[in-house]
Every structure is written in structure tokens, then in C-alpha cells.
Write an enzyme that holds these catalytic residues in place. Structure first.
Site: not given
Ligand SMILES: O=C(O)C(=O)C[C@H](O)[C@H](O)COP(=O)(O)O
Length: 219
Positions: A47, A51, A75, A135
Site C-alpha cells: 500500500e 500522503r 490514504t 481497515k
Molecule cells: O495513511 C493512511 O491512510 C493511514 O491510515 C495511516 C497508515 O495506515 C498508518 O500510518 C500505518 O501505520 P503505522 O504502521 O503505524 O505506520
């Protein structure tokens, strides 16, 4: 030259792999070596979050150059981003939440998608819309594996990809749940390894993540 056959969309995001790496890329040129490292480590689904400015080019590059990877967009906050991700070659779409217009746009793409939820009512609303794969975000902060376990009996129709704050120590508890299909996370893509373009380290961390199963000890 004959045109390449269109790549079929996966039927389900949750069925792709037990672990879904979440990549935040500032340089599109990192996407192909990063995807190859993840595939080499046993994690074919990736994924790429929308961002960063580089994200759509990153998806385009992986879709074109790493056929053994299944690249999706994360995102996806708006209908416009959903359509842009499809044009770039994304094969699945993920959002940290959802709105009615976004849900409609996600459906219109024809791709599998994971809208984000963190409350019981959001799960119920998605089930009413006929969406069964979601999710769970932000997983650790919103209650972790015990929270999702509590949803399994009253809401057996919903299945989740928990994401947010998960690491190799916490992933197995989620993967042991009947309503979890995969876990998402960025722990196999540490910022320092990306900054050094240390793809060997990424492949090694991916290998550990790919070995994670319910109850398995972290590699
Ligand atoms: O950007 C997005 O759409 C999100 O929903 C956030 C990501 O899924 C998380 O940032 C990943 O999680 P971490 O493993 O804590 O880095």
C-alpha cells in the site's frame, strides 16, 4: 508490439497476504527497489499512501515495472484521489475512514477497497452498504486486538485489516482473530533504512513479517 494484457484486480484485499506493508515515499524512484525488496521478502502486496507528492508516480512505477507485486493506494481521502490512483495503476484502494461520496467513488472503480472504521456504528453502517472488508484504524490506539475480538460475535459479517501502531510483537494477536484477514503496518520500512536505501534490510524485515502468523513469535 502487442499491448500488455490488463492486470486482473485481486478479488479481496484481505486475501492478498497476511501482512500489508504501508509505504510513505518521498522519492518515486525508491518505489521499484522497495517493492522488489518486499516481494523478495515474501510480501507481494504494497500500500503506497497518497500522503506525498511522489505517491502516484511511485504507484505507476511499481505497476509498470514490478509485475510480481500487487500495488495499491492508501490514504484515499476523496473521490478524486480514488480516480487518480486507478489511473496510476493501483489494484486496490485503502482509506483511513469513509464518507458516502468516497464509498460511491470506491465502488465505481471496480477495485477491491478497504474503508477505515474505528467504531461499532461505522462497522454497522458499512455492513448496511454491503461492505464486509474494512481497515481498522488506528488499530492500537482505538483498542487493539481485544477491541476487534469483541466485535467478532455481534458483527460476524465484518472482516478487518487492522493498521496503525502495529509491530511484529503485536501483529500475531490480531492474526489469531477470526475476523482479521491481514494486518497493515510500516514496521518493515523503517525511515532510516529508506533514507539509506538499504533494500537488504527492508527484505530482511519483510521476511520476518511474512513469517508472522497467529501466535507465532516475532522473527
Ligand atoms: O495513511 C493512511 O491512510 C493511514 O491510515 C495511516 C497508515 O495506515 C498508518 O500510518 C500505518 O501505520 P503505522 O504502521 O503505524 O505506520
Amino acid at each position: 508490439m502487442t499491448a500488455a494484457a490488463p492486470v486482473p484486480a485481486p478479488a479481496s484485499v484481505l486475501g492478498l497476504a497476511p501482512v500489508l506493508p504501508v509505504a510513505v515515499l518521498s522519492e518515486a524512484s525508491d518505489a521499484v527497489p522497495l517493492a522488489r525488496a518486499l516481494v523478495a521478502g515474501g510480501l507481494p502486496a504494497i500500500e503506497v499512501t497518497l500522503r506525498t507528492d511522489a505517491a502516484l508516480d511511485a504507484i505507476r512505477a511499481v505497476a509498470a515495472e514490478v509485475p510480481e507485486a500487487v500495488v495499491g493506494a492508501g490514504t484515499v481521502l476523496s473521490p478524486a484521489l480514488a480516480r487518480a490512483a486507478v489511473r496510476a495503476g493501483a489494484r486496490f484502494l485503502v482509506s483511513p475512514g469513509w464518507t458516502d461520496p468516497l464509498l460511491e467513488a470506491l465502488r465505481e472503480t471496480g477495485l477491491p477497497f478497504l474503508p477505515g472504521v474505528s467504531t461499532v456504528s461505522e462497522v454497522m453502517a458499512l455492513l448496511e452498504h454491503g461492505v464486509r472488508e474494512m481497515k481498522f484504524f488506528p488499530a492500537q490506539a482505538a483498542g487493539g486486538a481485544p477491541y476487534l475480538r469483541s466485535l467478532a460475535s455481534p458483527l460476524p459479517g465484518a472482516r478487518f485489516c487492522p493498521t496503525g501502531g502495529i509491530g511484529p510483537e503485536t501483529a500475531p494477536a490480531y492474526l489469531a482473530l477470526p475476523n482479521v484477514g491481514c494486518v497493515g503496518g510500516s514496521w518493515m520500512l523503517p525511515p532510516d533504512a529508506l533514507a539509506r536505501r538499504d533494500w537488504g534490510r527492508v527484505a530482511e524485515l519483510a521476511r520476518g513479517a511474512a513469517r508472522l502468523r497467529s501466535g507465532a513469535a516475532p522473527a
